[in-house]
Enzyme design. Structure first.
Site, PDB file in Angstrom:
ATOM      1  N   SER A 231      38.049 -10.362  60.458  1.00 17.70           N
ATOM      2  CA  SER A 231      39.514 -10.466  60.404  1.00 17.70           C
ATOM      3  C   SER A 231      40.129  -9.109  60.019  1.00 17.70           C
ATOM      4  O   SER A 231      39.491  -8.273  59.374  1.00 17.70           O
ATOM      5  CB  SER A 231      39.914 -11.547  59.400  1.00 17.70           C
ATOM      6  OG  SER A 231      39.332 -11.279  58.158  1.00 17.70           O
ATOM      7  N   GLU A 250      36.298  -4.126  64.796  1.00 13.28           N
ATOM      8  CA  GLU A 250      36.571  -5.046  65.914  1.00 13.28           C
ATOM      9  C   GLU A 250      37.246  -6.260  65.291  1.00 13.28           C
ATOM     10  O   GLU A 250      36.582  -7.059  64.619  1.00 13.28           O
ATOM     11  CB  GLU A 250      35.257  -5.478  66.582  1.00 13.28           C
ATOM     12  CG  GLU A 250      34.528  -4.383  67.326  1.00 13.28           C
ATOM     13  CD  GLU A 250      35.098  -4.122  68.710  1.00 13.28           C
ATOM     14  OE1 GLU A 250      36.011  -4.863  69.141  1.00 13.28           O
ATOM     15  OE2 GLU A 250      34.646  -3.176  69.350  1.00 13.28           O
ATOM     16  N   CYS A 284      37.941 -14.229  69.416  1.00 15.57           N
ATOM     17  CA  CYS A 284      38.992 -13.246  69.128  1.00 15.57           C
ATOM     18  C   CYS A 284      39.894 -13.038  70.335  1.00 15.57           C
ATOM     19  O   CYS A 284      41.008 -12.541  70.178  1.00 15.57           O
ATOM     20  CB  CYS A 284      38.365 -11.935  68.690  1.00 15.57           C
ATOM     21  SG  CYS A 284      36.994 -11.465  69.721  1.00 15.57           S
TER      22      CYS A 284
HETATM   23  P1  NAP Z   1      36.068 -12.639  58.095  1.00 15.76           P
HETATM   24  O1  NAP Z   1      36.424 -13.705  57.155  1.00 15.76           O
HETATM   25  O2  NAP Z   1      36.834 -11.368  58.058  1.00 15.76           O
HETATM   26  O3  NAP Z   1      34.514 -12.341  57.867  1.00 15.76           O
HETATM   27  C1  NAP Z   1      33.808 -11.420  58.648  1.00 15.76           C
HETATM   28  C2  NAP Z   1      32.651 -10.875  57.850  1.00 15.76           C
HETATM   29  O4  NAP Z   1      33.165 -10.083  56.769  1.00 15.76           O
HETATM   30  C3  NAP Z   1      31.774 -11.958  57.217  1.00 15.76           C
HETATM   31  O5  NAP Z   1      30.431 -11.552  57.270  1.00 15.76           O
HETATM   32  C4  NAP Z   1      32.289 -11.985  55.796  1.00 15.76           C
HETATM   33  O6  NAP Z   1      31.343 -12.463  54.870  1.00 15.76           O
HETATM   34  C5  NAP Z   1      32.536 -10.500  55.575  1.00 15.76           C
HETATM   35  N1  NAP Z   1      33.384 -10.177  54.435  1.00 15.76           N
HETATM   36  C6  NAP Z   1      34.385 -10.902  53.905  1.00 15.76           C
HETATM   37  N2  NAP Z   1      34.906 -10.251  52.837  1.00 15.76           N
HETATM   38  C7  NAP Z   1      34.212  -9.089  52.691  1.00 15.76           C
HETATM   39  C8  NAP Z   1      34.254  -7.995  51.775  1.00 15.76           C
HETATM   40  N3  NAP Z   1      35.126  -7.944  50.784  1.00 15.76           N
HETATM   41  N4  NAP Z   1      33.367  -6.975  51.934  1.00 15.76           N
HETATM   42  C9  NAP Z   1      32.480  -7.009  52.927  1.00 15.76           C
HETATM   43  N5  NAP Z   1      32.379  -8.014  53.820  1.00 15.76           N
HETATM   44  C10 NAP Z   1      33.246  -9.039  53.715  1.00 15.76           C
HETATM   45  O7  NAP Z   1      36.121 -13.148  59.607  1.00 15.76           O
HETATM   46  P2  NAP Z   1      35.549 -14.512  60.201  1.00 15.76           P
HETATM   47  O8  NAP Z   1      36.431 -15.632  59.770  1.00 15.76           O
HETATM   48  O9  NAP Z   1      34.078 -14.627  59.986  1.00 15.76           O
HETATM   49  O10 NAP Z   1      35.756 -14.237  61.754  1.00 15.76           O
HETATM   50  C11 NAP Z   1      36.944 -14.467  62.405  1.00 15.76           C
HETATM   51  C12 NAP Z   1      37.703 -13.166  62.643  1.00 15.76           C
HETATM   52  O11 NAP Z   1      36.904 -12.241  63.346  1.00 15.76           O
HETATM   53  C13 NAP Z   1      38.919 -13.405  63.529  1.00 15.76           C
HETATM   54  O12 NAP Z   1      39.995 -12.647  63.048  1.00 15.76           O
HETATM   55  C14 NAP Z   1      38.456 -12.878  64.879  1.00 15.76           C
HETATM   56  O13 NAP Z   1      39.488 -12.473  65.741  1.00 15.76           O
HETATM   57  C15 NAP Z   1      37.604 -11.718  64.475  1.00 15.76           C
HETATM   58  N6  NAP Z   1      36.683 -11.377  65.552  1.00 15.76           N
HETATM   59  C16 NAP Z   1      36.876 -10.203  66.241  1.00 15.76           C
HETATM   60  C17 NAP Z   1      36.024  -9.876  67.288  1.00 15.76           C
HETATM   61  C18 NAP Z   1      36.172  -8.601  68.068  1.00 15.76           C
HETATM   62  O14 NAP Z   1      35.213  -8.207  68.714  1.00 15.76           O
HETATM   63  N7  NAP Z   1      37.307  -7.945  68.037  1.00 15.76           N
HETATM   64  C19 NAP Z   1      34.989 -10.748  67.631  1.00 15.76           C
HETATM   65  C20 NAP Z   1      34.842 -11.920  66.911  1.00 15.76           C
HETATM   66  C21 NAP Z   1      35.679 -12.223  65.863  1.00 15.76           C
HETATM   67  P3  NAP Z   1      31.375 -14.012  54.367  1.00 15.76           P
HETATM   68  O15 NAP Z   1      31.174 -14.826  55.589  1.00 15.76           O
HETATM   69  O16 NAP Z   1      30.233 -14.064  53.420  1.00 15.76           O
HETATM   70  O17 NAP Z   1      32.718 -14.222  53.735  1.00 15.76           O
END
Ligand code: NAP
Length: 476
Positions: A231, A250, A284
Site C-alpha cells: 500500500s 510498486e 492493484c
Molecule cells: P500492505 O499492508 O502495505 O503490506 C505489504 C507488505 O508490507 C506486507 O508484507 C506487510 O507486512 C509489510 N509491512 C507493513 N507495515 C510495514 C512496516 N512498517 N515495515 C515494513 N513492512 C511493512 O499491503 P497489502 O494489504 O498486503 O497489499 C495490498 C496493497 O498492495 C494494495 O494497495 C495494492 O494496490 C498494492 N499492490 C501493488 C502492486 C503493484 O505492483 N503496484 C501489486 C500488488 C499489490 P504484514 O503483512 O506483516 O503487515
C-alpha cells in the site's frame, strides 16, 4: 480440496529454522487453519542479513544462476496443483485465478533466467569526443548488493517471484518478508529454490512483525536496496526512512478505463465484468472506475450488469467460482462501509449485495469524484460507472486521483488510443483490453502515489544492478 495444515519453519542461511513461536495462517473463506509459521523477530532478521552478506562473498556465475532459475520454473510447472491450492487456501483466491498466478510465476522465472544469461554492460564510443580519443570505454553491470524484499498478500506467489527471481538473475542475495496473511506460497517457493540447488544464504525468508523486520532492513547498511510492493502509505514511509538506499515502490491504484462509443462496447463490457471482480477486486489494477461515452451507456450497462450478476460467488476451492472472499473481516467491513457512505452521498446500486456472507460484485452509478469508492483504492469487488460527454472530460476524470499505475481505453480509433496514451497520467495505458492486463516481462509500475519504478525481470534487474564504467587509456 483442502491443503492439510502444516508447520513451516523459516529459511535462513540455508537452514529451516524454528523459533519457538508460531504464527497461524487461516483461510479467509472458512477460517480453517491452513498452517503455522515460525515467527521471526529482529535477531533472526539480523542473522538473515549476515547470511546474505556471507553468500554474496562467493558470487554465483550467470550460467549457474540461470540454471537454478530454469529449474525453479520447471518445478513450479510440475507442482502447479499444489502451488495453486496453497494460494487458494491462504489467500482465498479462486482456483481459476490461483492457477493463472502459478502459471505466470513460471514465466517470471523463465524470463529471469533469460535475463541472467544476457546481462551485460555496453561499449561507450569514446572517440566520439576529442577527450576520449585513444581510450576504450565500457560498462559492467554489477549486483547492487543485498536486497530486502517486502511483498503483499494479493499475489502471494508471483509478486514474490517478481522480487526473488530477478534478484538471483542480477546476482543479489535476498532477505524476503512476505505478507503475514499469506506466507505459505512464499515459503513453498523458497523450498523450490532450495530444491533447485540455490546455495545457502542467497534467499532468506522471514515471517513476523512487519515493523520489527522492516526496521532491520531499513537500518542495516549492508542492505543496499529495498523492493516493496504494497500500500502507498507503508511504501512511501519506508522510502522516507531509508533515504540512503535505493527503495523501489510498486503501490496501489484506483484503476480507470474509458469506453468510447466507437469501441466494440459489448466486448468491453464482457472483459470489464470479468476484470473488475476477479480475486474480489483485490488486484492493484482491478478495474474500479468505468467512464462510458454518454451515447453508449445504455448499451454498455445492458451488457455489463447481467454479466456481473452471472459471476459465481462462493467457495474459492470450487473450480467454477469467479469471486471468493476478501482477505479478512476488517476489509469486508471497510468496503461495505464505503459503499454505504457512497449511497448516502447519492450513489445508486446497479448490482451488489451479499451472498453466504461474501460481498457480491457491486456496481455503482451516480457517483462523484470525491466519494471514497472513486478517489481511494477500494481493493474489493466494487466498481463505478460514469457517463462522459467529451474526451477532455474523460481524461480529467481518469487523471483526477492521486494514483497513476495503469489505465485503459476501449476505442475503434487509433488516433484516440494514441491520444489517451499521451494524456492519461499512468505508468501504463492498455487499449482494447481491461487495464488489469499484465504480462510478466513487461515494464509494469506507476507514477504519482502509485510508485517510482518498473517491475518485470529485465527492468527489475536493471534496478538491482549498478553500472560500473571502465576506461582503458592507450587502448586503441
Ligand atoms: P500492505 O499492508 O502495505 O503490506 C505489504 C507488505 O508490507 C506486507 O508484507 C506487510 O507486512 C509489510 N509491512 C507493513 N507495515 C510495514 C512496516 N512498517 N515495515 C515494513 N513492512 C511493512 O499491503 P497489502 O494489504 O498486503 O497489499 C495490498 C496493497 O498492495 C494494495 O494497495 C495494492 O494496490 C498494492 N499492490 C501493488 C502492486 C503493484 O505492483 N503496484 C501489486 C500488488 C499489490 P504484514 O503483512 O506483516 O503487515
Amino acid at each position: 480440496m483442502a491443503v492439510a495444515a502444516r508447520e513451516r519453519p523459516l529459511l535462513v542461511a540455508g537452514d529451516w529454522v524454528e523459533t519457538g513461536e508460531w504464527q497461524e495462517v487461516r483461510s479467509p473463506y472458512s477460517g480453517e487453519l491452513v498452517g503455522r509459521i515460525a515467527k521471526a523477530g529482529a535477531d533472526l532478521a539480523r542473522r538473515a542479513v549476515d547470511a546474505a552478506d556471507q553468500a554474496m562473498r562467493e558470487p554465483l556465475p550467470a550460467h549457474r544462476r540461470a540454471e537454478i532459475l530454469d529449474r525453479v520454473a520447471h518445478l513450479l510447472a510440475e507442482r502447479e496443483d499444489e502451488v495453486a491450492e496453497t494460494i487458494c487456501a491462504e489467500a482465498g483466491k479462486p482456483m481459476k485465478a490461483a492457477r493463472i498466478e502459478a502459471q505466470r510465476a513460471v514465466s517470471t522465472y523463465t524470463v529471469s533466467a533469460a535475463v541472467a544469461r544476457t546481462l551485460a554492460g555496453e561499449m561507450i564510443p569514446m572517440d566520439a569526443s576529442a577527450a576520449g580519443a585513444g581510450k576504450l570505454g565500457f560498462t559492467m553491470r554489477l549486483p547492487i548488493g543485498i536486497v530486502g524484499a517486502i511483498s503483499p498478500f494479493n499475489f502471494p506467489l508471483n509478486l514474490v517471484a517478481h522480487k526473488i527471481a530477478p534478484a538471483l538473475a542480477a546476482g543479489c542475495a535476498v532477505v524476503l518478508k512476505p505478507a503475514s496473511q499469506t506466507p505459505m506460497s512464499a515459503l513453498l517457493l523458497a523450498e523450490l529454490e532450495h530444491e533447485a540447488g540455490l546455495p545457502a544464504g542467497w534467499l532468506n525468508v522471514l515471517v513476523g512483525k512487519a515493523s520489527e523486520i522492516g526496521d532491520v532492513l531499513v537500518e542495516d547498511e549492508r542492505v543496499r536496496m529495498i523492493t516493496f510492493t504494497g500500500s502507498s502509505g507503508v511504501g512511501w514511509d519506508l522510502r522516507a526512512r531509508a533515504a540512503q538506499k535505493k527503495v523501489t515502490l510498486e503501490l496501489g491504484n484506483s484503476t480507470p478505463v474509458l469506453v468510447e462509443a466507437d469501441a466494440d462496447v459489448e466486448d468491453a463490457a464482457a472483459r470489464l465484468a470479468q476484470h473488475a471482480f476477479s480475486f474480489a477486486g483485490q488486484s492493484c489494477i482491478s478495474v474500479q472506475r468505468i467512464y462510458v461515452r454518454r451515447e453508449a451507456v445504455d448499451t454498455f450497462l445492458g451488457a455489463f450488469v447481467p454479466k456481473v450478476e452471472a459471476l459465481k460467488v462462493g467457495d474459492p476451492a470450487d473450480a467454477e467460482t469467479d469471486v471468493g472472499p476478501v482477505i479478512d473481516a476488517g476489509n469486508k467491513e471497510r468496503i461495505a462501509a464505503w459503499v454505504e457512505e457512497a449511497k448516502t452521498q447519492g450513489a445508486t446500486v446497479l448490482a451488489g449485495g451479499e451472498e453466504d456472507g461474501l460481498l457480491r460484485p457491486t456496481v455503482l452509478g451516480d457517483v462523484s469524484p470525491e466519494m471514497k469508492v472513486v478517489c481511494e483504492e477500494v481493493f474489493g469487488p466494487v466498481c463505478t460507472v460514469t457517463p462522459y460527454d467529451s474526451l477532455e472530460e474523460a481524461f480529467a476524470l481518469a487523471n483526477g486521483t492521486k494514483f497513476g499505475l495503469q489505465a485503459g481505453i476501449f476505442t475503434g480509433s487509433v488516433q484516440t488510443a494514441l491520444r489517451a496514451a499521451r494524456e492519461l497520467e499512468f505508468g501504463g495505458v492498455v487499449v482494447n483490453e481491461a487495464p488489469t492486463f499484465r504480462a510478466d516481462q513487461m515494464p509494469y509500475g506507476g507514477v504519482k502515489a502509485s510508485g517510482n519504478t518498473k517491475e518485470g525481470p529485465p527492468h527489475t534487474v536493471r534496478e538491482m544492478t549498478e553500472e560500473r564504467l571502465v576506461v582503458l587509456a592507450n587502448a586503441v
